[in-house]
Structure formats: C-alpha cells, structure tokens
Motif scaffolding. Sequence first.
Motif, PDB file in Angstrom:
ATOM      1  N   ARG A 136       0.963 -11.981   4.670  1.00  0.00           N
ATOM      2  CA  ARG A 136      -0.171 -12.931   5.230  1.00  0.00           C
ATOM      3  C   ARG A 136      -0.198 -14.203   4.540  1.00  0.00           C
ATOM      4  NH1 ARG A 136      -4.607  -8.166   4.473  1.00  0.00           N
ATOM      5  NH2 ARG A 136      -3.745  -8.110   2.141  1.00  0.00           N
ATOM      6  N   SER A 176       2.999  -6.498   9.149  1.00  0.00           N
ATOM      7  CA  SER A 176       3.068  -5.203   8.322  1.00  0.00           C
ATOM      8  C   SER A 176       4.231  -4.566   8.552  1.00  0.00           C
ATOM      9  CB  SER A 176       1.914  -4.495   8.911  1.00  0.00           C
ATOM     10  OG  SER A 176       1.767  -3.146   8.188  1.00  0.00           O
ATOM     11  N   ASP A 181      -9.512  -3.117   3.091  1.00  0.00           N
ATOM     12  CA  ASP A 181      -9.082  -1.848   2.583  1.00  0.00           C
ATOM     13  C   ASP A 181     -10.522  -1.183   2.115  1.00  0.00           C
ATOM     14  OD1 ASP A 181      -5.960  -2.163   2.680  1.00  0.00           O
ATOM     15  OD2 ASP A 181      -6.782  -3.708   1.800  1.00  0.00           O
ATOM     16  N   SER A 233       6.556  -1.007   7.823  1.00  0.00           N
ATOM     17  CA  SER A 233       6.469   0.191   7.445  1.00  0.00           C
ATOM     18  C   SER A 233       7.735   1.003   6.903  1.00  0.00           C
ATOM     19  CB  SER A 233       6.021   1.065   8.540  1.00  0.00           C
ATOM     20  OG  SER A 233       4.754   0.926   9.236  1.00  0.00           O
ATOM     21  N   ASP A 248      -9.231  -7.755   9.356  1.00  0.00           N
ATOM     22  CA  ASP A 248      -9.009  -8.680   8.039  1.00  0.00           C
ATOM     23  C   ASP A 248      -9.940  -9.882   8.055  1.00  0.00           C
ATOM     24  OD1 ASP A 248      -6.930  -6.634   7.898  1.00  0.00           O
ATOM     25  OD2 ASP A 248      -5.557  -8.065   6.861  1.00  0.00           O
ATOM     26  N   ASN A 286       0.780  -1.165   0.111  1.00  0.00           N
ATOM     27  CA  ASN A 286      -0.129   0.169   0.008  1.00  0.00           C
ATOM     28  C   ASN A 286       0.916   1.152  -0.204  1.00  0.00           C
ATOM     29  OD1 ASN A 286      -3.226  -0.474   0.318  1.00  0.00           O
ATOM     30  ND2 ASN A 286      -2.082  -1.952   1.849  1.00  0.00           N
ATOM     31  N   SER A 324       3.411   0.357   2.882  1.00  0.00           N
ATOM     32  CA  SER A 324       3.376  -0.666   3.912  1.00  0.00           C
ATOM     33  C   SER A 324       3.522  -1.899   3.118  1.00  0.00           C
ATOM     34  CB  SER A 324       2.053  -0.578   4.565  1.00  0.00           C
ATOM     35  OG  SER A 324       1.044  -0.870   3.928  1.00  0.00           O
ATOM     36  N   THR A 369       2.406  -5.707   3.504  1.00  0.00           N
ATOM     37  CA  THR A 369       1.347  -6.537   4.523  1.00  0.00           C
ATOM     38  C   THR A 369       1.450  -8.091   3.959  1.00  0.00           C
ATOM     39  OG1 THR A 369      -0.097  -4.581   4.814  1.00  0.00           O
ATOM     40  CG2 THR A 369      -0.766  -6.917   5.660  1.00  0.00           C
TER      41      THR A 369
END
Length: 342
Positions: free
Chosen positions: A323, A231, A259, A233, A220, A207, A319, A321
């Motif tokens: 998963r 996540s 999102d 940064s 989520d 993102n 970011s 993320t």
Amino acid sequence: MGLPRFTCPKGRDDESSPHLYVANCGPAVGLSYEIIASVFGTYGEVKGVYSADESGTRVIVSFQEKGSAQCALKELNGKPCSSLGGRSLHIQYSVQSLNKINSTESVPVATSASDLNIPGLFLIQDFITAKEEEELLSAVDCGPWKHLAKRRVQHYGYEFCYGIRNVNTNQYLGELPDFVSQILERVRSFQTLDGAIDVSLDQLTVNEYPPGVGLSPHIDTHSAFEGSIFSLSLAGPCIMEFRKYTTSTWQGKPTTSGDNEDQISQENLDFVRKSIYLPPRSILLLSGESRYAWHHYIPHHKVDKVKDSLIRRGSRRVSFTLRKVRKGPCRCEFPQYCDSQK
C-alpha cells in the motif's frame, strides 16, 4: 432471502425446539450438507442443514417436527455414527431467532474478477513463478514475526497499528526490502488497469494465516492508505468475500480497518455479497469503489468450495499487502464509508 439465524446454545435443553446444534460435523471434516441431511432424515423430515458458524465443523439441523429432533438427539448424541465416518457428534437443542440475515448463506465463488463486476477490482493469476514464491517465503521466514491473536505479521516501511487502525507516519521503518523489488517493478508495468493508478508503494504488511484462520470483514482505513491496495497470495489458496452495505444500514457505523479481530456486528445489516478464489501466486488489486466502498473478508474455513470442488487450504497461507501511506485526509467519492469525511 437470507437463511434463518439460530441462537448459540448455552446449555439449553429445550425439547420444544425442532432445531439441533451439531458439533464435529460439517464440510471441514469431509461431511457434505447432503450427507448430513440424509443421515438425520432417518428420524424425520429435515427442513434444512445450515452452517452454525464459519468453522465448517458445526451445523444446525432443522427438522419439520420437534419429535424428530428429540429422536435424533437421543440416538446420535455422543455416539459414533458409522454413516458419518464413525464420528461422535455433540448435539444440543437450538432455537431460531426472529431475525433473519444473509451472512451465513454461501455465495458462488468466481475465479476471475470480471465475473464479480466490482469496479476497480482486478486479479492476475500466476503473477510470480513458483521459484519466486519460494524465495519470497524464505526471505520473510528469516525475518522477525509479530504475534497477533490468530496469526503472525511483519511490517515494512511503516507499521500498521491495530489499536488505532492506522499508521504512525512519524515512525518510518525504512525502505521496502529488496526481496519485493521485483514485485514492485512488475506492479508498475501493469497494462490492464483502468485509469491512473498510483503505484509508488511504501508500506508492506506480511500476514501468515494458519489453516482455518481468516480475516474479519473490513475496509482498510481511508485516511491510512491511498487508493490502490495490492495483495499477493503465497503458499496456500483461500476465497475472499466482498460485501457492500446499503447506505441506510451503514449510516452511523464506524469504518473498520485492516486486521482488528473485534469488528462491528454484522447482524441485521443488508448487504450484497460476492466471492472470489485467490490461488497461490496471484495478485489482487483493490482500487476505486472496490477499495473504498466494499468490505473484504476471508472466511475462517479449512476447506473452501469453489464451483463443484472442495479445496483444502494449505498448512499456511502468506499474503503480501502493498500500500501507499496517505499523508493527508481522504477525499474519496464514498463519504459514507470514509473516516476523513465524517
């Protein structure tokens, strides 16, 4: 106790109100609530100055007497104010709602996950070096971006579909890119995690947030991803807020995810709020209760207040993320928040 809530001004010209909606004024333009209260206080006793929304550029000034509000509007509306940096304020009357919520009240911002006491939440600062950060940013800037309403995204492994708030497991995009291989290795070597954490990650969402753009409160989707969400940064800092709603107020509400910009209304829901500062190059782990039962949220601010400091967000925040896509229904211990168990 929550702060008072005010209705949005819609051309209202109600001189019976002691409350003023003031635009072009607030922390995001360098004006503290104390300074604003001092300037407006020359027209009468100010009960309080409140954030009108999450932009940081609009406030509510609440006077003790309606006559004070009338004088302030007459003298300050549309005119440069030398005591407020020469800014021209745009002022309307506002009316206080009968309902009260705590969603506009600021909360102390922690700098370590242990200070929040949220089970399953971990933060590691300086997870990567400045050079590695630069290389990761360069790698994603060479790839194709998909444009959402307020930010850009990239998906790897599987695409997150915002319309259904889930992933289509039949559309595999391929292995995660080589530029995150070092991150994956480092994640697997975590020694600070409690219990068994599954780190066989296979989905990456990148993102990019412009200044002032955040993320609506959400969990989520349980059925979309397993129990560990990482996540990372990059480039710019932000604060992340966590909200846990009481069971009585949450029953019947949909589980939100990822999102989607159109999230559920937060009005009249009781929740606990905690907040943490995410500096560049830090990585956050959501697992257990923090992943399944707490909404996470990035306020739409250009300036964040961390302890006694105002920290301006950078020209961009990116970011990563990471998963693991879930292949079956979720069987977590938080059925009230779980789409698989409703």
